[in-house]
Write a protein that holds these residues in place. Structure first.
Motif, PDB file in Angstrom:
ATOM      1  N   THR A  22       0.826  -1.201   0.000  1.00  0.00           N
ATOM      2  CA  THR A  22       0.000   0.000   0.000  1.00  0.00           C
ATOM      3  C   THR A  22       0.862   1.254   0.000  1.00  0.00           C
ATOM      4  N   ALA A  23       1.911   1.264   0.799  1.00  0.00           N
ATOM      5  CA  ALA A  23       2.807   2.415   0.845  1.00  0.00           C
ATOM      6  C   ALA A  23       3.494   2.625  -0.499  1.00  0.00           C
ATOM      7  N   ALA A  24       3.910   1.542  -1.148  1.00  0.00           N
ATOM      8  CA  ALA A  24       4.558   1.654  -2.458  1.00  0.00           C
ATOM      9  C   ALA A  24       3.615   2.280  -3.480  1.00  0.00           C
ATOM     10  N   PHE A  25       2.348   1.890  -3.433  1.00  0.00           N
ATOM     11  CA  PHE A  25       1.359   2.469  -4.338  1.00  0.00           C
ATOM     12  C   PHE A  25       1.195   3.961  -4.065  1.00  0.00           C
ATOM     13  N   ILE A  26       1.146   4.345  -2.786  1.00  0.00           N
ATOM     14  CA  ILE A  26       0.990   5.761  -2.429  1.00  0.00           C
ATOM     15  C   ILE A  26       2.186   6.567  -2.927  1.00  0.00           C
ATOM     16  N   ARG A  27       3.394   6.023  -2.787  1.00  0.00           N
ATOM     17  CA  ARG A  27       4.587   6.739  -3.272  1.00  0.00           C
ATOM     18  C   ARG A  27       4.503   6.997  -4.771  1.00  0.00           C
ATOM     19  N   ARG A  28       4.051   5.995  -5.518  1.00  0.00           N
ATOM     20  CA  ARG A  28       3.956   6.165  -6.971  1.00  0.00           C
ATOM     21  C   ARG A  28       2.907   7.205  -7.327  1.00  0.00           C
ATOM     22  N   ARG A  29       1.783   7.189  -6.640  1.00  0.00           N
ATOM     23  CA  ARG A  29       0.744   8.185  -6.899  1.00  0.00           C
ATOM     24  C   ARG A  29       1.215   9.586  -6.526  1.00  0.00           C
ATOM     25  N   ALA A  30       1.933   9.697  -5.422  1.00  0.00           N
ATOM     26  CA  ALA A  30       2.450  11.001  -5.001  1.00  0.00           C
ATOM     27  C   ALA A  30       3.428  11.551  -6.033  1.00  0.00           C
ATOM     28  N   ALA A  31       4.283  10.684  -6.564  1.00  0.00           N
ATOM     29  CA  ALA A  31       5.227  11.123  -7.598  1.00  0.00           C
ATOM     30  C   ALA A  31       4.480  11.591  -8.840  1.00  0.00           C
ATOM     31  N   ARG A  32       3.438  10.889  -9.211  1.00  0.00           N
ATOM     32  CA  ARG A  32       2.666  11.275 -10.393  1.00  0.00           C
ATOM     33  C   ARG A  32       1.984  12.626 -10.197  1.00  0.00           C
ATOM     34  N   LEU A  33       1.592  12.914  -8.956  1.00  0.00           N
ATOM     35  CA  LEU A  33       0.942  14.188  -8.649  1.00  0.00           C
ATOM     36  C   LEU A  33       1.939  15.294  -8.300  1.00  0.00           C
ATOM     37  N   HIS A  34       3.239  14.960  -8.311  1.00  0.00           N
ATOM     38  CA  HIS A  34       4.307  15.906  -7.938  1.00  0.00           C
ATOM     39  C   HIS A  34       4.121  16.398  -6.501  1.00  0.00           C
ATOM     40  N   LEU A  35       3.670  15.508  -5.638  1.00  0.00           N
ATOM     41  CA  LEU A  35       3.458  15.837  -4.230  1.00  0.00           C
ATOM     42  C   LEU A  35       4.682  15.441  -3.416  1.00  0.00           C
ATOM     43  N   SER A  36       5.298  16.404  -2.769  1.00  0.00           N
ATOM     44  CA  SER A  36       6.459  16.127  -1.924  1.00  0.00           C
ATOM     45  C   SER A  36       5.993  15.520  -0.611  1.00  0.00           C
ATOM     46  N   CYS A  37       6.452  14.322  -0.310  1.00  0.00           N
ATOM     47  CA  CYS A  37       6.081  13.671   0.940  1.00  0.00           C
ATOM     48  C   CYS A  37       7.003  12.490   1.187  1.00  0.00           C
ATOM     49  N   HIS A  38       7.024  12.053   2.440  1.00  0.00           N
ATOM     50  CA  HIS A  38       7.740  10.837   2.806  1.00  0.00           C
ATOM     51  C   HIS A  38       6.704   9.831   3.299  1.00  0.00           C
ATOM     52  N   VAL A  39       6.728   8.637   2.731  1.00  0.00           N
ATOM     53  CA  VAL A  39       5.736   7.614   3.072  1.00  0.00           C
ATOM     54  C   VAL A  39       6.449   6.429   3.713  1.00  0.00           C
ATOM     55  N   SER A  40       6.038   6.063   4.907  1.00  0.00           N
ATOM     56  CA  SER A  40       6.607   4.913   5.604  1.00  0.00           C
ATOM     57  C   SER A  40       5.477   3.960   5.990  1.00  0.00           C
ATOM     58  N   ALA A  41       5.831   2.706   6.187  1.00  0.00           N
ATOM     59  CA  ALA A  41       4.818   1.690   6.505  1.00  0.00           C
ATOM     60  C   ALA A  41       5.391   0.688   7.475  1.00  0.00           C
ATOM     61  N   ARG A  42       4.496   0.091   8.256  1.00  0.00           N
ATOM     62  CA  ARG A  42       4.926  -0.955   9.173  1.00  0.00           C
ATOM     63  C   ARG A  42       3.702  -1.708   9.673  1.00  0.00           C
ATOM     64  N   ALA A  43       3.923  -2.969  10.005  1.00  0.00           N
ATOM     65  CA  ALA A  43       2.918  -3.719  10.745  1.00  0.00           C
ATOM     66  C   ALA A  43       3.203  -3.510  12.224  1.00  0.00           C
ATOM     67  N   LYS A  44       2.180  -3.342  12.997  1.00  0.00           N
ATOM     68  CA  LYS A  44       2.343  -3.113  14.434  1.00  0.00           C
ATOM     69  C   LYS A  44       3.136  -4.259  15.058  1.00  0.00           C
ATOM     70  N   GLU A  45       4.089  -3.902  15.914  1.00  0.00           N
ATOM     71  CA  GLU A  45       4.864  -4.943  16.583  1.00  0.00           C
ATOM     72  C   GLU A  45       3.934  -5.858  17.376  1.00  0.00           C
ATOM     73  N   VAL A  46       4.241  -7.141  17.367  1.00  0.00           N
ATOM     74  CA  VAL A  46       3.399  -8.113  18.073  1.00  0.00           C
ATOM     75  C   VAL A  46       3.305  -7.767  19.558  1.00  0.00           C
ATOM     76  N   SER A  47       4.426  -7.353  20.151  1.00  0.00           N
ATOM     77  CA  SER A  47       4.423  -6.987  21.580  1.00  0.00           C
ATOM     78  C   SER A  47       3.528  -5.786  21.831  1.00  0.00           C
ATOM     79  N   SER A  48       3.510  -4.825  20.912  1.00  0.00           N
ATOM     80  CA  SER A  48       2.645  -3.655  21.070  1.00  0.00           C
ATOM     81  C   SER A  48       1.180  -4.039  20.931  1.00  0.00           C
ATOM     82  N   PHE A  49       0.910  -4.988  20.041  1.00  0.00           N
ATOM     83  CA  PHE A  49      -0.470  -5.428  19.841  1.00  0.00           C
ATOM     84  C   PHE A  49      -1.029  -6.040  21.119  1.00  0.00           C
TER      85      PHE A  49
END
Length: 330
Positions: free
Chosen positions: A28-55
């Motif tokens: 999902t994050a990779a898709f957002i990065r590609r869309r942001a580039a196409r729109l010339h939107l400056s942003c940093h996109v990061s992704a993660r699954a919640k740590e099991v211990s945090s869950f």
């Protein structure tokens, strides 16, 4: 209707599905990065699954009735934009490209100014890809959208605000400091935006810096590896003459990157900053730089113009290496 899971049952299920949840977040994050580039939107996109211990901690601490369904940030994505007026652009990117969108926007919520927090802008979306949980339900992602200053404030203040039993337990001097920082965040955002707009109107900024900014946006859809900004500026100052005054070049660079995405990914994998070629031989320096995208595009479409601007201004071997990576006869 499925039977609600206990906290321990939800923990065991999440532990077993963690890798799949993380894959959904990354896609999902990779898709957002590609869309942001196409729109010339400056942003940093990061992704993660919640740590099991945090869950499991959250499942027990919050005392949910159905922790599996009520913990909605199992897959998390954060979009960080340089300043506040880009928040709506980032939000529009999400709402226009995803289904099952639920928006939580506190920016105009009455009474928020009296609370010790920065306005939340969260969106719950269906993840990209075909991943489904064992119940046949698509995975979801919680998307947080922030400015750079708000992100720094949120990460810094989290430990101070949430370690006590409640925000009322925070010492008054600490509460006052955090309130003052919120005001500084808003001031910082407005000053950054003012500076960016002023620079965009400056004659020395309009060409070279815009081209480099575009290459950086697209490069982030391929790699998160750090690069040498000064080297990028030196190279772009030269190769911009091979681009010319084409007003539509930014869009064409995006289209080129999408059309040749697989080929570019292989080039970065084989010759990029973590490759054997780079680490052992110190060659292919520019493959680890965002301007590599401009060079690849010019090698594909205007290599003689590129060569003419390069000669006498930059080391010949750098361009020869890039031609070898792109498999252009030189």
């Amino acid at each position: 209707m499925t039977t609600p899971l206990t906290a321990h049952e939800a923990y065991r299920r999440y532990r077993d599905e963690w890798a799949t949840v993380d894959k959904a977040a990354q896609l999902t994050a990779a898709f957002i990065r590609r869309r942001a580039a196409r729109l010339h939107l400056s942003c940093h996109v990061s992704a993660r699954a919640k740590e099991v211990s945090s869950f499991i901690k959250k499942a027990y601490h919050k005392q949910y009735t159905d922790p599996w369904k009520e913990i909605t940030d199992k897959a998390g994505i954060r979009i960080v934009v340089p300043y506040s007026s880009l928040l709506d652009e980032a939000l529009d990117l999400i709402t226009s490209n995803f289904t099952d969108v639920r928006v939580e926007d506190d920016r105009k919520k009455p009474g928020l100014e009296e609370r010790l927090q920065y306005p939340r802008l969260h969106v719950q979306i269906r993840a990209r890809g075909e991943e489904m949980d064992p119940d046949g339900v698509p995975y979801e992602c919680e998307v947080q959208i922030r400015t750079e200053a708000a992100d720094v404030w949120a990460r810094m203040s989290h430990s101070l605000m949430y370690k006590p039993g409640s925000t009322t337990d925070i010492p008054s001097d600490v509460r006052r400091s955090l309130y003052r920082l919120i005001a500084l965040v808003e001031l910082y955002d407005s000053e950054v935006e003012r500076g960016v707009k002023a620079l965009a109107e400056h004659p020395d900024f309009t060409r070279n810096n815009r081209l480099l900014a575009e290459a950086e946006r697209i490069y982030q859809t391929f790699s998160s590896h750090p690069y040498d900004r000064e080297l990028s500026e030196d190279v772009v100052d030269v190769i911009i003459d091979a681009v010319g005054d084409d007003p539509g070049y930014a869009d064409r660079l995006v289209e080129f990157a999408e059309e040749h995405r697989g080929r570019i990914e292989r080039a970065y994998e084989q010759y990029g900053p973590t490759s054997e070629q780079f680490l052992e031989h110190g060659r292919y320096l520019l493959v680890s730089q965002p301007e590599s995208l401009i060079i690849f595009e010019r090698l594909a479409n205007a290599r003689y113009d590129l060569q003419a601007t390069w000669e006498g201004n930059l080391e010949d071997r750098l361009l020869t290496d890039m031609a070898r990576v792109w498999r252009v006869r030189w």
